[in-house]
Design a protein around this motif. Structure first.
Motif, PDB file in Angstrom:
ATOM      1  N   VAL A  26    -134.713 -52.814 -29.081  1.00 23.98           N
ATOM      2  CA  VAL A  26    -135.402 -53.059 -27.810  1.00 23.98           C
ATOM      3  C   VAL A  26    -135.382 -54.563 -27.541  1.00 23.98           C
ATOM      4  O   VAL A  26    -135.697 -55.352 -28.443  1.00 23.98           O
ATOM      5  CB  VAL A  26    -136.856 -52.532 -27.877  1.00 23.98           C
ATOM      6  N   ASN A  27    -134.951 -54.954 -26.349  1.00 23.75           N
ATOM      7  CA  ASN A  27    -134.781 -56.391 -26.087  1.00 23.75           C
ATOM      8  C   ASN A  27    -135.096 -56.741 -24.642  1.00 23.75           C
ATOM      9  O   ASN A  27    -134.986 -55.907 -23.733  1.00 23.75           O
ATOM     10  CB  ASN A  27    -133.362 -56.827 -26.454  1.00 23.75           C
ATOM     11  N   THR A  28    -135.498 -58.003 -24.473  1.00 24.26           N
ATOM     12  CA  THR A  28    -135.958 -58.479 -23.162  1.00 24.26           C
ATOM     13  C   THR A  28    -134.860 -58.477 -22.084  1.00 24.26           C
ATOM     14  O   THR A  28    -135.140 -58.099 -20.955  1.00 24.26           O
ATOM     15  CB  THR A  28    -136.570 -59.883 -23.303  1.00 24.26           C
ATOM     16  N   PRO A  29    -133.620 -58.896 -22.412  1.00 27.02           N
ATOM     17  CA  PRO A  29    -132.611 -58.873 -21.328  1.00 27.02           C
ATOM     18  C   PRO A  29    -132.422 -57.489 -20.717  1.00 27.02           C
ATOM     19  O   PRO A  29    -132.336 -57.342 -19.490  1.00 27.02           O
ATOM     20  CB  PRO A  29    -131.335 -59.358 -22.032  1.00 27.02           C
ATOM     21  N   MET A  30    -132.367 -56.438 -21.557  1.00 24.95           N
ATOM     22  CA  MET A  30    -132.197 -55.096 -20.999  1.00 24.95           C
ATOM     23  C   MET A  30    -133.434 -54.665 -20.208  1.00 24.95           C
ATOM     24  O   MET A  30    -133.335 -53.989 -19.190  1.00 24.95           O
ATOM     25  CB  MET A  30    -131.857 -54.090 -22.096  1.00 24.95           C
ATOM     26  N   ALA A  61    -141.785 -52.575 -23.581  1.00 21.45           N
ATOM     27  CA  ALA A  61    -140.733 -51.975 -22.748  1.00 21.45           C
ATOM     28  C   ALA A  61    -141.354 -50.912 -21.857  1.00 21.45           C
ATOM     29  O   ALA A  61    -142.291 -50.226 -22.273  1.00 21.45           O
ATOM     30  CB  ALA A  61    -139.662 -51.347 -23.631  1.00 21.45           C
ATOM     31  N   PRO A  62    -140.850 -50.750 -20.622  1.00 21.68           N
ATOM     32  CA  PRO A  62    -141.348 -49.665 -19.784  1.00 21.68           C
ATOM     33  C   PRO A  62    -141.170 -48.317 -20.499  1.00 21.68           C
ATOM     34  O   PRO A  62    -140.120 -48.071 -21.106  1.00 21.68           O
ATOM     35  CB  PRO A  62    -140.458 -49.731 -18.542  1.00 21.68           C
ATOM     36  N   ALA A  63    -142.188 -47.481 -20.423  1.00 26.71           N
ATOM     37  CA  ALA A  63    -142.142 -46.198 -21.126  1.00 26.71           C
ATOM     38  C   ALA A  63    -140.923 -45.376 -20.694  1.00 26.71           C
ATOM     39  O   ALA A  63    -140.301 -44.691 -21.505  1.00 26.71           O
ATOM     40  CB  ALA A  63    -143.433 -45.419 -20.853  1.00 26.71           C
ATOM     41  N   MET A  64    -140.585 -45.483 -19.414  1.00 28.69           N
ATOM     42  CA  MET A  64    -139.490 -44.665 -18.902  1.00 28.69           C
ATOM     43  C   MET A  64    -138.115 -45.154 -19.362  1.00 28.69           C
ATOM     44  O   MET A  64    -137.102 -44.554 -19.049  1.00 28.69           O
ATOM     45  CB  MET A  64    -139.543 -44.568 -17.375  1.00 28.69           C
ATOM     46  N   MET A  65    -138.072 -46.268 -20.114  1.00 31.19           N
ATOM     47  CA  MET A  65    -136.794 -46.722 -20.687  1.00 31.19           C
ATOM     48  C   MET A  65    -136.485 -46.035 -22.012  1.00 31.19           C
ATOM     49  O   MET A  65    -135.444 -46.305 -22.621  1.00 31.19           O
ATOM     50  CB  MET A  65    -136.790 -48.238 -20.909  1.00 31.19           C
ATOM     51  N   LEU A  66    -137.362 -45.141 -22.452  1.00 31.17           N
ATOM     52  CA  LEU A  66    -137.213 -44.548 -23.789  1.00 31.17           C
ATOM     53  C   LEU A  66    -135.780 -44.101 -24.085  1.00 31.17           C
ATOM     54  O   LEU A  66    -135.190 -44.451 -25.103  1.00 31.17           O
ATOM     55  CB  LEU A  66    -138.188 -43.371 -23.910  1.00 31.17           C
ATOM     56  N   GLN A  67    -135.204 -43.334 -23.170  1.00 36.56           N
ATOM     57  CA  GLN A  67    -133.859 -42.782 -23.405  1.00 36.56           C
ATOM     58  C   GLN A  67    -132.795 -43.894 -23.434  1.00 36.56           C
ATOM     59  O   GLN A  67    -131.781 -43.777 -24.119  1.00 36.56           O
ATOM     60  CB  GLN A  67    -133.540 -41.769 -22.304  1.00 36.56           C
ATOM     61  N   VAL A  68    -133.071 -44.958 -22.671  1.00 39.27           N
ATOM     62  CA  VAL A  68    -132.088 -46.047 -22.554  1.00 39.27           C
ATOM     63  C   VAL A  68    -131.695 -46.607 -23.920  1.00 39.27           C
ATOM     64  O   VAL A  68    -130.528 -46.899 -24.172  1.00 39.27           O
ATOM     65  CB  VAL A  68    -132.666 -47.181 -21.673  1.00 39.27           C
ATOM     66  N   TRP A  69    -132.687 -46.732 -24.822  1.00 40.63           N
ATOM     67  CA  TRP A  69    -132.441 -47.410 -26.106  1.00 40.63           C
ATOM     68  C   TRP A  69    -131.509 -46.653 -27.019  1.00 40.63           C
ATOM     69  O   TRP A  69    -131.031 -47.211 -28.015  1.00 40.63           O
ATOM     70  CB  TRP A  69    -133.773 -47.704 -26.802  1.00 40.63           C
ATOM     71  N   THR A  70    -131.273 -45.381 -26.739  1.00 39.00           N
ATOM     72  CA  THR A  70    -130.405 -44.593 -27.629  1.00 39.00           C
ATOM     73  C   THR A  70    -129.118 -44.154 -26.940  1.00 39.00           C
ATOM     74  O   THR A  70    -128.357 -43.365 -27.491  1.00 39.00           O
ATOM     75  CB  THR A  70    -131.150 -43.343 -28.139  1.00 39.00           C
ATOM     76  N   MET A  71    -128.892 -44.644 -25.727  1.00 39.25           N
ATOM     77  CA  MET A  71    -127.664 -44.238 -25.035  1.00 39.25           C
ATOM     78  C   MET A  71    -126.444 -44.817 -25.740  1.00 39.25           C
ATOM     79  O   MET A  71    -126.470 -45.954 -26.223  1.00 39.25           O
ATOM     80  CB  MET A  71    -127.687 -44.715 -23.588  1.00 39.25           C
ATOM     81  N   LYS A  72    -125.371 -44.024 -25.736  1.00 42.02           N
ATOM     82  CA  LYS A  72    -124.093 -44.489 -26.288  1.00 42.02           C
ATOM     83  C   LYS A  72    -123.633 -45.728 -25.541  1.00 42.02           C
ATOM     84  O   LYS A  72    -123.921 -45.896 -24.356  1.00 42.02           O
ATOM     85  CB  LYS A  72    -123.021 -43.417 -26.089  1.00 42.02           C
ATOM     86  N   LEU A 124    -142.959 -49.244 -26.832  1.00 41.81           N
ATOM     87  CA  LEU A 124    -141.985 -49.971 -27.657  1.00 41.81           C
ATOM     88  C   LEU A 124    -142.064 -51.445 -27.330  1.00 41.81           C
ATOM     89  O   LEU A 124    -142.351 -51.832 -26.194  1.00 41.81           O
ATOM     90  CB  LEU A 124    -140.583 -49.438 -27.386  1.00 41.81           C
ATOM     91  N   ARG A 125    -141.797 -52.277 -28.343  1.00 43.68           N
ATOM     92  CA  ARG A 125    -141.819 -53.730 -28.161  1.00 43.68           C
ATOM     93  C   ARG A 125    -140.453 -54.301 -28.551  1.00 43.68           C
ATOM     94  O   ARG A 125    -139.725 -53.694 -29.332  1.00 43.68           O
ATOM     95  CB  ARG A 125    -142.921 -54.339 -29.029  1.00 43.68           C
ATOM     96  N   PRO A 126    -140.126 -55.468 -28.023  1.00 41.59           N
ATOM     97  CA  PRO A 126    -138.857 -56.085 -28.417  1.00 41.59           C
ATOM     98  C   PRO A 126    -138.756 -56.144 -29.935  1.00 41.59           C
ATOM     99  O   PRO A 126    -139.721 -56.503 -30.618  1.00 41.59           O
ATOM    100  CB  PRO A 126    -138.925 -57.483 -27.779  1.00 41.59           C
ATOM    101  N   GLY A 127    -137.588 -55.781 -30.462  1.00 39.36           N
ATOM    102  CA  GLY A 127    -137.381 -55.749 -31.904  1.00 39.36           C
ATOM    103  C   GLY A 127    -137.437 -54.352 -32.490  1.00 39.36           C
ATOM    104  O   GLY A 127    -136.875 -54.090 -33.551  1.00 39.36           O
ATOM    105  N   ASP A 128    -138.120 -53.418 -31.792  1.00 38.75           N
ATOM    106  CA  ASP A 128    -138.147 -52.037 -32.271  1.00 38.75           C
ATOM    107  C   ASP A 128    -136.735 -51.463 -32.253  1.00 38.75           C
ATOM    108  O   ASP A 128    -135.955 -51.730 -31.334  1.00 38.75           O
ATOM    109  CB  ASP A 128    -139.011 -51.165 -31.340  1.00 38.75           C
ATOM    110  N   VAL A 129    -136.401 -50.666 -33.257  1.00 40.82           N
ATOM    111  CA  VAL A 129    -135.152 -49.901 -33.206  1.00 40.82           C
ATOM    112  C   VAL A 129    -135.527 -48.436 -33.027  1.00 40.82           C
ATOM    113  O   VAL A 129    -136.587 -48.005 -33.494  1.00 40.82           O
ATOM    114  CB  VAL A 129    -134.293 -50.102 -34.473  1.00 40.82           C
ATOM    115  N   VAL A 130    -134.681 -47.697 -32.331  1.00 42.31           N
ATOM    116  CA  VAL A 130    -135.036 -46.324 -31.943  1.00 42.31           C
ATOM    117  C   VAL A 130    -133.883 -45.380 -32.286  1.00 42.31           C
ATOM    118  O   VAL A 130    -132.716 -45.700 -32.031  1.00 42.31           O
ATOM    119  CB  VAL A 130    -135.326 -46.237 -30.430  1.00 42.31           C
ATOM    120  N   SER A 131    -134.235 -44.242 -32.881  1.00 40.88           N
ATOM    121  CA  SER A 131    -133.224 -43.203 -33.113  1.00 40.88           C
ATOM    122  C   SER A 131    -133.600 -41.975 -32.301  1.00 40.88           C
ATOM    123  O   SER A 131    -134.747 -41.830 -31.854  1.00 40.88           O
ATOM    124  CB  SER A 131    -133.153 -42.822 -34.597  1.00 40.88           C
ATOM    125  N   THR A 132    -132.629 -41.090 -32.101  1.00 45.19           N
ATOM    126  CA  THR A 132    -132.910 -39.859 -31.379  1.00 45.19           C
ATOM    127  C   THR A 132    -132.242 -38.685 -32.073  1.00 45.19           C
ATOM    128  O   THR A 132    -131.180 -38.838 -32.687  1.00 45.19           O
ATOM    129  CB  THR A 132    -132.431 -39.937 -29.915  1.00 45.19           C
TER     130      THR A 132
END
Ligand code: ZN
Length: 330
Positions: A26-30, A61-72, A124-132
């Motif tokens: 999770v990162n600020t630029p995205m 991070a916005p809650a609705m970005m959840l899926q974004v962090w695991t996209m290919k 989620l906060r910047p630095g978190d890593v997310v799996s799905t």
């Protein structure tokens, strides 16, 4: 329970997507790109002080970005597409492909997404890593719906952090159905007795003359009287010399197909399909978009010489169209 339903229910609990880590933490630029695109001005996503003032440890991070962090990634997606096209898969069909095959065989060939719900466990906060991971949660008995008879297939995605704690979930429900006979026969149905009119052009002071000339079966081209440049689409000012003075010349009606598409969907009652929509380059040099007549869609080619035809659509609307030029073998 029927054999078919037993086969279907056997998919419940199966894994569609094994645990996969997102490509980036999770990162600020995205986050910045996302909130700017969505127009979300809540300061807790980018302003550290504003986030802390709400009791949070910092920006989230916005809650609705959840899926974004695991996209290919784009590269992964392209590689997967290429592998699928070349048939260079693993050989063994995936669980999703197997489920689709079972449904297809039984005639449940249509699909519509019916609903989705997300549950957010923590921000989620910047630095978190997310799996799905994604599993088939449930498959319904056969249901009758307005679209046709089918089965609701519900899948569950679970998102976890580095400590394997669940940070959120997302459910997707699809209806896999057999289209009803009424729906299936719509395509073959006779055209409505009162046919819808073609869409009206948006007429204004800058284009009215062009459509008025078309009513008289004259294809005109706007010409700058200062520098002589021809232009289309019509407009108030010359793009070359910025003059506002213009008149028109009559086009010869000869040209070539510069580009084209064959439109199949969506079907609008005013048109016949397949519908050829072409960009015609006139011999005077300007281009216009027009339908093609007296030609089968698969006979149209780039560079094909064409000549002017007219579509008298209704008493208020006449439009230029183009047909293969006389003497051209097609
Ligand atoms: Zn000019």
């Amino acid at each position: 329970m029927s054999d078919f339903l037993t086969r279907l229910k056997a998919f419940e609990g199966k894994t569609l997507v094994p645990a996969t880590w997102g490509p980036d933490a999770v990162n600020t630029p995205m986050i910045r790109h996302w909130v700017e695109t969505m127009g979300d001005t809540n300061p807790i996503y980018l302003d550290e002080a504003a986030a802390k003032a709400t009791g949070r440890p910092g920006v989230v991070a916005p809650a609705m970005m959840l899926q974004v962090w695991t996209m290919k990634t784009f590269a992964e997606k392209m590689a997967a597409n290429a592998a699928a096209e070349s048939g260079a898969g693993t050989g063994e069909p995936s669980v999703a492909e197997q489920l689709q095959a079972v449904l297809d065989e039984a005639g449940f060939t249509s699909v519509v997404a019916t609903d989705s719900d997300q549950e957010i466990v923590r921000e989620l906060r910047p630095g978190d890593v997310v799996s799905t991971t994604e599993v088939v949660e449930s498959i319904s008995d056969e249901k009758k719906t307005g679209l046709g008879t089918g089965h609701f297939v519900t899948t569950l995605r679970t998102y976890r952090d580095a400590d394997d704690e669940v940070v959120g979930t997302q459910r997707w429900r699809l209806l896999r159905f057999k289209p009803t006979e009424a729906a299936a026969s719509t395509e073959a149905a006779a055209p409505a007795p009162e046919r819808a009119l073609r869409p009206r052009p948006a007429l204004n002071q800058d284009n009215l003359f062009w459509f008025e000339a078309a009513k008289e079966h004259r294809l005109v081209i706007q010409r700058c009287t200062s520098c002589g440049t021809l232009r289309h689409p019509t407009g108030p000012m010359c793009g070359q010399c910025q003059s506002l003075d213009w008149d028109t010349v009559d086009a010869s009606g000869r040209g070539v197909v510069y580009s084209f598409v064959v439109n199949h969907h969506p079907k609008i009652d005013a048109f016949d399909y397949p519908l050829v929509v072409a960009v015609i380059e006139l011999e005077e040099g300007t281009r216009l978009i027009a339908n093609m007549t007296h030609v089968q869609p698969d006979e149209v080619t780039i560079g094909m010489p064409v000549e002017l035809d007219w579509i008298d659509a209704d008493p208020e609307l006449t439009l230029p169209a183009f047909r293969p030029a006389a003497g051209e073998s097609i």
